[in-house]
Design a protein around this motif. Structure first.
Motif, PDB file in Angstrom:
ATOM      1  N   ASN A 209       0.807  -1.216   0.000  1.00 42.25           N
ATOM      2  CA  ASN A 209       0.000   0.000   0.000  1.00 42.25           C
ATOM      3  C   ASN A 209       0.841   1.266   0.000  1.00 42.25           C
ATOM      4  N   PHE A 210       1.982   1.261   0.730  1.00 42.15           N
ATOM      5  CA  PHE A 210       2.804   2.469   0.839  1.00 42.15           C
ATOM      6  C   PHE A 210       3.408   2.835  -0.511  1.00 42.15           C
ATOM      7  N   ASN A 211       4.012   1.839  -1.189  1.00 48.59           N
ATOM      8  CA  ASN A 211       4.631   2.127  -2.483  1.00 48.59           C
ATOM      9  C   ASN A 211       3.593   2.576  -3.507  1.00 48.59           C
ATOM     10  N   ARG A 212       2.423   1.935  -3.486  1.00 46.19           N
ATOM     11  CA  ARG A 212       1.373   2.305  -4.436  1.00 46.19           C
ATOM     12  C   ARG A 212       0.886   3.726  -4.167  1.00 46.19           C
ATOM     13  N   ALA A 213       0.802   4.119  -2.901  1.00 51.98           N
ATOM     14  CA  ALA A 213       0.334   5.463  -2.560  1.00 51.98           C
ATOM     15  C   ALA A 213       1.314   6.525  -3.052  1.00 51.98           C
ATOM     16  N   LEU A 214       2.615   6.268  -2.888  1.00 54.26           N
ATOM     17  CA  LEU A 214       3.611   7.248  -3.323  1.00 54.26           C
ATOM     18  C   LEU A 214       3.539   7.478  -4.829  1.00 54.26           C
ATOM     19  N   VAL A 215       3.431   6.389  -5.573  1.00 58.37           N
ATOM     20  CA  VAL A 215       3.337   6.517  -7.023  1.00 58.37           C
ATOM     21  C   VAL A 215       2.012   7.152  -7.422  1.00 58.37           C
ATOM     22  N   GLY A 216       0.931   6.762  -6.705  1.00 55.25           N
ATOM     23  CA  GLY A 216      -0.391   7.234  -7.056  1.00 55.25           C
ATOM     24  C   GLY A 216      -0.548   8.735  -6.949  1.00 55.25           C
ATOM     25  N   ILE A 217       0.060   9.361  -5.959  1.00 51.84           N
ATOM     26  CA  ILE A 217      -0.039  10.812  -5.792  1.00 51.84           C
ATOM     27  C   ILE A 217       0.541  11.533  -7.001  1.00 51.84           C
ATOM     28  N   ARG A 218       1.700  11.082  -7.432  1.00 53.61           N
ATOM     29  CA  ARG A 218       2.333  11.716  -8.598  1.00 53.61           C
ATOM     30  C   ARG A 218       1.515  11.484  -9.863  1.00 53.61           C
ATOM     31  N   ASP A 219       1.019  10.255 -10.032  1.00 58.70           N
ATOM     32  CA  ASP A 219       0.238   9.942 -11.227  1.00 58.70           C
ATOM     33  C   ASP A 219      -1.073  10.723 -11.258  1.00 58.70           C
ATOM     34  N   LEU A 220      -1.733  10.860 -10.099  1.00 52.47           N
ATOM     35  CA  LEU A 220      -2.985  11.618 -10.046  1.00 52.47           C
ATOM     36  C   LEU A 220      -2.785  13.049 -10.529  1.00 52.47           C
ATOM     37  N   ARG A 221      -1.713  13.663 -10.069  1.00 56.44           N
ATOM     38  CA  ARG A 221      -1.436  15.035 -10.516  1.00 56.44           C
ATOM     39  C   ARG A 221      -1.219  15.085 -12.014  1.00 56.44           C
ATOM     40  N   GLY A 222      -0.504  14.082 -12.547  1.00 52.25           N
ATOM     41  CA  GLY A 222      -0.234  14.056 -13.981  1.00 52.25           C
ATOM     42  C   GLY A 222      -1.494  13.863 -14.806  1.00 52.25           C
ATOM     43  N   VAL A 223      -2.356  12.946 -14.380  1.00 52.75           N
ATOM     44  CA  VAL A 223      -3.588  12.704 -15.126  1.00 52.75           C
ATOM     45  C   VAL A 223      -4.517  13.908 -15.034  1.00 52.75           C
ATOM     46  N   ALA A 224      -4.585  14.534 -13.852  1.00 55.12           N
ATOM     47  CA  ALA A 224      -5.403  15.738 -13.706  1.00 55.12           C
ATOM     48  C   ALA A 224      -4.900  16.834 -14.655  1.00 55.12           C
ATOM     49  N   TRP A 225      -3.587  16.960 -14.796  1.00 54.96           N
ATOM     50  CA  TRP A 225      -3.017  17.942 -15.725  1.00 54.96           C
ATOM     51  C   TRP A 225      -3.388  17.607 -17.165  1.00 54.96           C
ATOM     52  N   LEU A 226      -3.303  16.317 -17.524  1.00 56.72           N
ATOM     53  CA  LEU A 226      -3.678  15.905 -18.876  1.00 56.72           C
ATOM     54  C   LEU A 226      -5.121  16.276 -19.194  1.00 56.72           C
ATOM     55  N   ILE A 227      -6.004  16.072 -18.215  1.00 59.59           N
ATOM     56  CA  ILE A 227      -7.421  16.370 -18.426  1.00 59.59           C
ATOM     57  C   ILE A 227      -7.627  17.862 -18.681  1.00 59.59           C
ATOM     58  N   THR A 228      -6.924  18.715 -17.926  1.00 60.59           N
ATOM     59  CA  THR A 228      -7.078  20.163 -18.122  1.00 60.59           C
ATOM     60  C   THR A 228      -6.519  20.617 -19.459  1.00 60.59           C
ATOM     61  N   ARG A 229      -5.587  19.861 -20.024  1.00 57.52           N
ATOM     62  CA  ARG A 229      -4.948  20.254 -21.273  1.00 57.52           C
ATOM     63  C   ARG A 229      -5.563  19.577 -22.498  1.00 57.52           C
ATOM     64  N   SER A 230      -6.622  18.797 -22.312  1.00 52.12           N
ATOM     65  CA  SER A 230      -7.225  18.084 -23.443  1.00 52.12           C
ATOM     66  C   SER A 230      -8.029  19.047 -24.307  1.00 52.12           C
ATOM     67  N   LYS A 231      -8.098  18.724 -25.577  1.00 49.86           N
ATOM     68  CA  LYS A 231      -8.895  19.524 -26.512  1.00 49.86           C
ATOM     69  C   LYS A 231      -9.458  18.583 -27.578  1.00 49.86           C
ATOM     70  N   ARG A 232     -10.773  18.641 -27.771  1.00 45.16           N
ATOM     71  CA  ARG A 232     -11.428  17.773 -28.752  1.00 45.16           C
ATOM     72  C   ARG A 232     -12.313  18.618 -29.655  1.00 45.16           C
ATOM     73  N   THR A 233     -12.471  18.146 -30.872  1.00 46.34           N
ATOM     74  CA  THR A 233     -13.369  18.820 -31.803  1.00 46.34           C
ATOM     75  C   THR A 233     -13.918  17.805 -32.793  1.00 46.34           C
ATOM     76  N   ALA A 234     -15.109  18.063 -33.295  1.00 49.36           N
ATOM     77  CA  ALA A 234     -15.681  17.201 -34.325  1.00 49.36           C
ATOM     78  C   ALA A 234     -14.955  17.460 -35.646  1.00 49.36           C
ATOM     79  N   VAL A 235     -14.846  16.428 -36.447  1.00 56.32           N
ATOM     80  CA  VAL A 235     -14.151  16.518 -37.730  1.00 56.32           C
ATOM     81  C   VAL A 235     -15.085  16.061 -38.850  1.00 56.32           C
ATOM     82  N   GLU A 236     -15.159  16.845 -39.917  1.00 54.43           N
ATOM     83  CA  GLU A 236     -15.925  16.414 -41.079  1.00 54.43           C
ATOM     84  C   GLU A 236     -15.051  16.516 -42.322  1.00 54.43           C
ATOM     85  N   GLU A 237     -15.243  15.536 -43.192  1.00 51.28           N
ATOM     86  CA  GLU A 237     -14.501  15.538 -44.455  1.00 51.28           C
ATOM     87  C   GLU A 237     -15.269  16.330 -45.505  1.00 51.28           C
ATOM     88  N   VAL A 238     -14.575  17.205 -46.251  1.00 51.24           N
ATOM     89  CA  VAL A 238     -15.242  18.029 -47.266  1.00 51.24           C
ATOM     90  C   VAL A 238     -14.637  17.752 -48.625  1.00 51.24           C
TER      91      VAL A 238
END
Length: 238
Positions: A209-238
């Motif tokens: 549990n201890f090792n998983r918690a240490l890694v998890g804190i860092r990963d949570l911050r990274g994934v939260a950052w990824l979510i804030t930086r995501s950008k999506r848009t619909a695409v249509e071919e013309v």
């Protein structure tokens, strides 16, 4: 060609591979065309030798081997990249996931729309030590608060997801613990389904549990950052 590929990462699980493969075959033969892709993460026991012996008995079995130990996320990605099915089901190699739940996940996928790209297992009655259950409860609560992924149990090893959607996700070590959030970040929907969970009967857990918690804190911050930086848009071919 298989419609579904069962990907199982393993490290030092020599006493669990045979029974889990037999259960998987029993659950899926006659239900759906499938293959089983085991990824041996450079085990130091007889896991690889046992898998090689089982290939002659189980025609659906494929075995991949890492030249060096690389971790569970890398092993899962190795298996997904090699898989031939359009959809992937993952199982932990310790036997605590029940392969009989895979048809339930497949049925849930059939009920969902095209936007549902992941069905995640939810260990409602978890068969683990009190310390592991306590640690997971708090970890899940913190993760939901930070990532808003509406997933009660991301640590459950049994999941069903589309291969192409998975390979489009950002890859990093330990990413397997955040797959619902990453799928949602990509614009897809995820569903959680209660599944069976069993006590480990052979081998030992590969983390604490201890090792998983240490890694998890860092990963949570990274994934939260990824979510804030995501950008999506619909695409249509013309």
């Amino acid at each position: 060609m298989p419609q579904i590929s069962i990907v199982v990462p393993v490290f030092n699980e020599q006493d669990n591979v045979a029974s889990l493969i037999q259960e998987t075959v029993a659950a899926l033969r006659g239900v759906v065309p499938f293959e089983i892709v085991y990824v041996d993460d450079h085990s130091r026991d007889n896991t690889l030798a046992t898998l090689r012996g089982l290939k002659a008995q189980v025609p659906e079995l494929r075995v991949l081997h890492h030249a060096s130990q690389s971790g569970q996320s890398t092993a899962i990605r190795t298996g997904v990249k090699a898989a031939r099915g359009e959809w992937i089901a993952t199982l932990d190699g310790d036997g605590q996931n029940d392969p009989a739940d895979i048809p339930k996940l497949i049925a849930e996928r059939a009920k969902g729309g095209r936007e549902v790209k992941m069905i995640a297992g939810w260990r409602v009655h978890r068969q683990d030590t009190g310390s592991k259950r306590w640690a997971s409860k708090w970890a899940n609560a913190i993760r939901v608060r930070m990532l808003h992924d509406d997933t009660p149990d991301t640590g459950c090893g049994i999941k069903l997801f589309e291969r192409a959607a998975f390979l489009d996700l950002p890859y990093f070590d330990h990413m397997h613990r955040y797959l619902p959030a990453l799928m949602q970040r990509a614009g897809w929907k995820t569903v959680s389904v209660p599944v069976n969970h069993r006590a480990r009967t052979a081998g030992v857990s590969k983390y604490n549990n201890f090792n998983r918690a240490l890694v998890g804190i860092r990963d949570l911050r990274g994934v939260a950052w990824l979510i804030t930086r995501s950008k999506r848009t619909a695409v249509e071919e013309v």
